[in-house]
Design a protein around this motif. Structure first.
Motif, PDB file in Angstrom:
ATOM      1  N   MET A 181      -0.186   2.260   7.827  1.00  0.00           N
ATOM      2  CA  MET A 181       1.125   1.968   8.460  1.00  0.00           C
ATOM      3  C   MET A 181       2.202   2.671   7.651  1.00  0.00           C
ATOM      4  O   MET A 181       2.249   2.564   6.437  1.00  0.00           O
ATOM      5  CB  MET A 181       1.346   0.443   8.443  1.00  0.00           C
ATOM      6  CG  MET A 181       2.687   0.029   8.947  1.00  0.00           C
ATOM      7  SD  MET A 181       2.996  -1.738   8.716  1.00  0.00           S
ATOM      8  CE  MET A 181       1.773  -2.440   9.788  1.00  0.00           C
ATOM      9  N   HIS A 220       5.880  -2.747  -1.718  1.00  0.00           N
ATOM     10  CA  HIS A 220       5.276  -1.589  -2.370  1.00  0.00           C
ATOM     11  C   HIS A 220       5.705  -1.484  -3.826  1.00  0.00           C
ATOM     12  O   HIS A 220       4.899  -1.176  -4.706  1.00  0.00           O
ATOM     13  CB  HIS A 220       5.621  -0.313  -1.604  1.00  0.00           C
ATOM     14  CG  HIS A 220       4.984  -0.254  -0.261  1.00  0.00           C
ATOM     15  ND1 HIS A 220       5.491   0.509   0.772  1.00  0.00           N
ATOM     16  CD2 HIS A 220       3.889  -0.878   0.239  1.00  0.00           C
ATOM     17  CE1 HIS A 220       4.722   0.345   1.843  1.00  0.00           C
ATOM     18  NE2 HIS A 220       3.750  -0.483   1.554  1.00  0.00           N
ATOM     19  N   TYR A 226       3.817  -4.181  -5.676  1.00  0.00           N
ATOM     20  CA  TYR A 226       2.403  -3.813  -5.784  1.00  0.00           C
ATOM     21  C   TYR A 226       2.198  -2.760  -6.871  1.00  0.00           C
ATOM     22  O   TYR A 226       1.257  -2.845  -7.680  1.00  0.00           O
ATOM     23  CB  TYR A 226       1.889  -3.305  -4.443  1.00  0.00           C
ATOM     24  CG  TYR A 226       0.478  -2.765  -4.499  1.00  0.00           C
ATOM     25  CD1 TYR A 226       0.239  -1.399  -4.421  1.00  0.00           C
ATOM     26  CD2 TYR A 226      -0.600  -3.621  -4.656  1.00  0.00           C
ATOM     27  CE1 TYR A 226      -1.044  -0.895  -4.485  1.00  0.00           C
ATOM     28  CE2 TYR A 226      -1.899  -3.126  -4.725  1.00  0.00           C
ATOM     29  CZ  TYR A 226      -2.113  -1.762  -4.639  1.00  0.00           C
ATOM     30  OH  TYR A 226      -3.384  -1.264  -4.716  1.00  0.00           O
ATOM     31  N   ARG A 243      -6.266  -0.736   0.709  1.00  0.00           N
ATOM     32  CA  ARG A 243      -6.638  -0.460   2.094  1.00  0.00           C
ATOM     33  C   ARG A 243      -6.034   0.886   2.469  1.00  0.00           C
ATOM     34  O   ARG A 243      -4.828   1.023   2.580  1.00  0.00           O
ATOM     35  CB  ARG A 243      -6.106  -1.565   2.997  1.00  0.00           C
ATOM     36  CG  ARG A 243      -6.902  -2.845   2.871  1.00  0.00           C
ATOM     37  CD  ARG A 243      -6.164  -3.985   3.509  1.00  0.00           C
ATOM     38  NE  ARG A 243      -5.053  -4.418   2.691  1.00  0.00           N
ATOM     39  CZ  ARG A 243      -4.062  -5.183   3.130  1.00  0.00           C
ATOM     40  NH1 ARG A 243      -4.026  -5.555   4.380  1.00  0.00           N
ATOM     41  NH2 ARG A 243      -3.089  -5.550   2.335  1.00  0.00           N
ATOM     42  N   ARG A 303      -6.760   9.126  -2.701  1.00  0.00           N
ATOM     43  CA  ARG A 303      -5.808   8.012  -2.754  1.00  0.00           C
ATOM     44  C   ARG A 303      -6.404   6.834  -3.498  1.00  0.00           C
ATOM     45  O   ARG A 303      -5.737   6.153  -4.271  1.00  0.00           O
ATOM     46  CB  ARG A 303      -5.400   7.607  -1.347  1.00  0.00           C
ATOM     47  CG  ARG A 303      -4.425   8.557  -0.687  1.00  0.00           C
ATOM     48  CD  ARG A 303      -3.820   7.913   0.557  1.00  0.00           C
ATOM     49  NE  ARG A 303      -2.760   8.724   1.101  1.00  0.00           N
ATOM     50  CZ  ARG A 303      -2.937   9.646   2.029  1.00  0.00           C
ATOM     51  NH1 ARG A 303      -4.137   9.876   2.521  1.00  0.00           N
ATOM     52  NH2 ARG A 303      -1.914  10.353   2.475  1.00  0.00           N
ATOM     53  N   ALA A 331      -6.335   7.545  -7.143  1.00  0.00           N
ATOM     54  CA  ALA A 331      -4.962   7.454  -7.668  1.00  0.00           C
ATOM     55  C   ALA A 331      -4.505   6.005  -7.775  1.00  0.00           C
ATOM     56  O   ALA A 331      -3.898   5.597  -8.774  1.00  0.00           O
ATOM     57  CB  ALA A 331      -4.008   8.241  -6.762  1.00  0.00           C
ATOM     58  N   ALA A 332      -4.813   5.220  -6.748  1.00  0.00           N
ATOM     59  CA  ALA A 332      -4.390   3.820  -6.780  1.00  0.00           C
ATOM     60  C   ALA A 332      -5.110   3.057  -7.882  1.00  0.00           C
ATOM     61  O   ALA A 332      -4.519   2.224  -8.574  1.00  0.00           O
ATOM     62  CB  ALA A 332      -4.644   3.167  -5.418  1.00  0.00           C
ATOM     63  N   LEU A 373       0.906  11.772  -4.739  1.00  0.00           N
ATOM     64  CA  LEU A 373      -0.363  11.121  -4.431  1.00  0.00           C
ATOM     65  C   LEU A 373      -0.298   9.634  -4.791  1.00  0.00           C
ATOM     66  O   LEU A 373      -0.716   8.783  -3.992  1.00  0.00           O
ATOM     67  CB  LEU A 373      -1.485  11.812  -5.212  1.00  0.00           C
ATOM     68  CG  LEU A 373      -2.887  11.238  -5.029  1.00  0.00           C
ATOM     69  CD1 LEU A 373      -3.339  11.365  -3.581  1.00  0.00           C
ATOM     70  CD2 LEU A 373      -3.876  11.941  -5.959  1.00  0.00           C
ATOM     71  N   VAL A 374       0.220   9.332  -5.959  1.00  0.00           N
ATOM     72  CA  VAL A 374       0.297   7.931  -6.372  1.00  0.00           C
ATOM     73  C   VAL A 374       1.217   7.155  -5.441  1.00  0.00           C
ATOM     74  O   VAL A 374       0.926   6.016  -5.049  1.00  0.00           O
ATOM     75  CB  VAL A 374       0.778   7.821  -7.839  1.00  0.00           C
ATOM     76  CG1 VAL A 374       1.076   6.363  -8.203  1.00  0.00           C
ATOM     77  CG2 VAL A 374      -0.267   8.402  -8.777  1.00  0.00           C
ATOM     78  N   ALA A 390      -0.603   6.602  -2.240  1.00  0.00           N
ATOM     79  CA  ALA A 390      -1.796   5.764  -2.383  1.00  0.00           C
ATOM     80  C   ALA A 390      -1.472   4.305  -2.636  1.00  0.00           C
ATOM     81  O   ALA A 390      -2.359   3.458  -2.597  1.00  0.00           O
ATOM     82  CB  ALA A 390      -2.651   6.293  -3.541  1.00  0.00           C
ATOM     83  N   THR A 391      -0.226   4.016  -2.910  1.00  0.00           N
ATOM     84  CA  THR A 391       0.142   2.634  -3.274  1.00  0.00           C
ATOM     85  C   THR A 391       1.116   2.070  -2.257  1.00  0.00           C
ATOM     86  O   THR A 391       2.124   1.468  -2.594  1.00  0.00           O
ATOM     87  CB  THR A 391       0.744   2.604  -4.686  1.00  0.00           C
ATOM     88  OG1 THR A 391       1.829   3.545  -4.784  1.00  0.00           O
ATOM     89  CG2 THR A 391      -0.312   2.941  -5.721  1.00  0.00           C
ATOM     90  N   ARG A 392       0.783   2.297  -0.999  1.00  0.00           N
ATOM     91  CA  ARG A 392       1.590   1.752   0.091  1.00  0.00           C
ATOM     92  C   ARG A 392       0.686   0.989   1.038  1.00  0.00           C
ATOM     93  O   ARG A 392       0.470   1.379   2.179  1.00  0.00           O
ATOM     94  CB  ARG A 392       2.310   2.878   0.825  1.00  0.00           C
ATOM     95  CG  ARG A 392       3.299   3.609  -0.070  1.00  0.00           C
ATOM     96  CD  ARG A 392       3.808   4.873   0.542  1.00  0.00           C
ATOM     97  NE  ARG A 392       4.545   4.629   1.779  1.00  0.00           N
ATOM     98  CZ  ARG A 392       5.260   5.543   2.403  1.00  0.00           C
ATOM     99  NH1 ARG A 392       5.340   6.756   1.903  1.00  0.00           N
ATOM    100  NH2 ARG A 392       5.882   5.258   3.517  1.00  0.00           N
ATOM    101  N   PRO A 393       0.129  -0.131   0.548  1.00  0.00           N
ATOM    102  CA  PRO A 393      -0.759  -0.894   1.431  1.00  0.00           C
ATOM    103  C   PRO A 393       0.029  -1.512   2.583  1.00  0.00           C
ATOM    104  O   PRO A 393       1.264  -1.546   2.560  1.00  0.00           O
ATOM    105  CB  PRO A 393      -1.313  -1.977   0.495  1.00  0.00           C
ATOM    106  CG  PRO A 393      -0.308  -2.104  -0.596  1.00  0.00           C
ATOM    107  CD  PRO A 393       0.309  -0.749  -0.761  1.00  0.00           C
ATOM    108  N   GLU A 394      -0.726  -1.980   3.551  1.00  0.00           N
ATOM    109  CA  GLU A 394      -0.080  -2.655   4.673  1.00  0.00           C
ATOM    110  C   GLU A 394       0.643  -3.896   4.168  1.00  0.00           C
ATOM    111  O   GLU A 394       0.176  -4.569   3.239  1.00  0.00           O
ATOM    112  CB  GLU A 394      -1.114  -3.047   5.727  1.00  0.00           C
ATOM    113  CG  GLU A 394      -1.739  -1.843   6.400  1.00  0.00           C
ATOM    114  CD  GLU A 394      -2.692  -2.259   7.504  1.00  0.00           C
ATOM    115  OE1 GLU A 394      -3.689  -1.559   7.705  1.00  0.00           O
ATOM    116  OE2 GLU A 394      -2.450  -3.287   8.140  1.00  0.00           O
TER     117      GLU A 394
END
Lengths: 190, 238
Positions: free
Chosen positions: A1, A54, A57, A119, A131, A134-135, B47-48, B51-55
């Motif tokens: 999303m 975000h 997180y 996710r 990704r 990286a995460a 990239l980071v 990659a760190t944008r979850p729902e």
């Protein structure tokens, strides 16, 4: 999303502020929230929840912590708005409060949470794997380094601002960022 | 001769004196290796971020439920010049001032026990938000003997508990956790104890066995004061 309202620049550019129209709308929603409107509070929630979530997180490495921060922020917002003096944009203020709330949570927890596989919404395997790596790298970074890296490189704060938020010196902020980059490069090298 | 990692990071962040930046720019124009490193840095950052944008779940209904339950969350300040810096972030002070008399018998221990919230509505925390220390007793033990000690209570919006001691010239060392705090090496002065926001009832148990129960007012405002006095022990536990 995708997040239509999130517009964080790289740290090499000034932090992205809401458009004038958005700032005006925020000001109106803040005014109505101060007047007790739950609907206005809900509108603020929906406008800013992605950015807040975000940020939390990234700072905490935990989706549960991020959700808790988001919830706490908006439960506390009606009272906290008394301190929002409309210097600068509402979103900047809100994210700064969110960052401090997340950092408090970080300090309070005794052990880091298990590293969560994010996710991933990308359909391409290669980019999805990158990704994930990286995460994970960010989540596995120590609690001392991760906030500096996130605030400096993702959220665009200066070392002076980071030092104030983390109660460290500017020199310590620079050093930790250097170490964070060394950690990240090591984790992401092919 | 290449740019150091620190110099590359600073360049990417547009930091550093203008002369240094100009020299770095000139070097980058001539050095493909350093340009590659700079590009990698930008790539990692993007990239980071991606990659760190979850729902993000929409749980505003939970926010409303907590507000309807009367839950109060104190947030830390949001301005760099916010005076919250003069005190620990996110904490406000509700003050108990009491003079605690020592028993002559020896070691003194003051124990603060936090009761459950006065309301009987469904827990406001749900699966998120504040931790649940208010559901359990919370114990602060103070060692060693303390004379003429005052106790201050700090409000907190999380489960963090800290104890500090001021007064005289000593600082206290303490070990804190979600359930208990043990304070050591106090030579006098005041002890600050963070308690959960929704704590409503407090009890102090002193070393000679007496228990002082205190009900907080309905709305415990920042810097409000609750006073109690503890008469000198007449001997024997209550």
């Amino acid at each position: 999303m995708t997040d239509p309202t999130e517009g964080f620049p790289t740290s090499s550019a000034p932090r992205n502020e809401a458009e004038d129209g958005g700032a005006t709308e925020d000001a109106e929603l803040v005014r109505r929230t101060l007047g007790g409107s739950r609907r206005a509070l809900g509108a603020l929630y929906r406008r800013h929840r992605h950015a807040v979530y975000h940020l939390a997180y990234r700072l905490t490495g935990s989706e549960q912590d991020a959700e808790d921060v988001l919830q706490d922020l908006f439960v506390g917002l009606p009272r906290a708005l008394d301190r929002y003096r409309e210097r600068g944009r509402f979103r900047s203020w809100l994210l700064r409060v969110a960052a401090r709330t997340a950092l408090m949570r970080l300090r309070a927890r005794k052990a880091p949470p298990p590293v969560e596989a994010p996710r991933v919404v990308s359909a391409e395997a290669d980019s999805a794997e990158k990704r994930i790596v990286a995460a994970r790298a960010l989540a596995e970074m120590s609690d001392a380094l991760r906030p500096v890296f996130v605030l400096a490189e993702i959220e665009g704060y200066t070392h002076g601002e980071i030092a104030e938020m983390l109660d460290i010196s500017v020199a310590a902020s620079r050093t930790r960022l250097h170490r964070a980059w060394a950690f990240m490069r090591d984790r992401l090298k092919e | 001769m290449h740019l150091t990692d620190r110099r590359i990071v600073a360049f990417a962040r547009r930091e550093g004196p203008p002369l240094v930046r100009r020299l770095a720019t000139r070097h980058l124009e001539r050095c493909p290796e350093c340009r590659t490193r700079l590009g990698q840095l930008h790539g990692i950052r993007s990239l980071v971020r991606d990659a760190t944008r979850p729902e993000v779940p929409d749980r505003f209904d939970d926010v409303l439920a907590r507000l309807d339950a009367g839950e109060v969350v104190l947030l830390p300040g949001g301005a760099s010049e916010d005076p919250v810096r003069s005190r620990p972030i996110g904490r406000r002070v509700a003050t108990w001032i009491g003079a605690l008399a020592l028993s002559a018998a020896g070691a003194f221990a003051a124990v603060a026990v936090l009761g459950p919230p006065a309301t009987t509505t469904a827990p406001a925390h749900g699966s998120s938000g504040l931790a649940a220390p208010v559901a359990d007793s919370f114990v602060v033990s103070l060692d060693p003997p303390i004379e003429a000690t005052t106790v201050r209570v700090l409000r907190t919006n999380g489960s963090t508990v800290e104890v500090t001691a001021t007064g005289g010239s000593s600082r206290v060392r303490f070990e804190s956790g979600p359930r208990s705090i043990r304070v050591r090496d106090i030579s006098g002065g005041e002890i600050r104890v963070s308690v959960p926001w929704t704590a409503r009832a407090f009890a102090l148990r002193v070393g000679d066995g007496r228990v002082i129960e205190i009900d907080a007012p309905e709305r415990l405002e920042s810097d409000s004061a609750l006073t109690f006095e503890l008469a000198p022990s007449t001997g024997g536990a209550p």
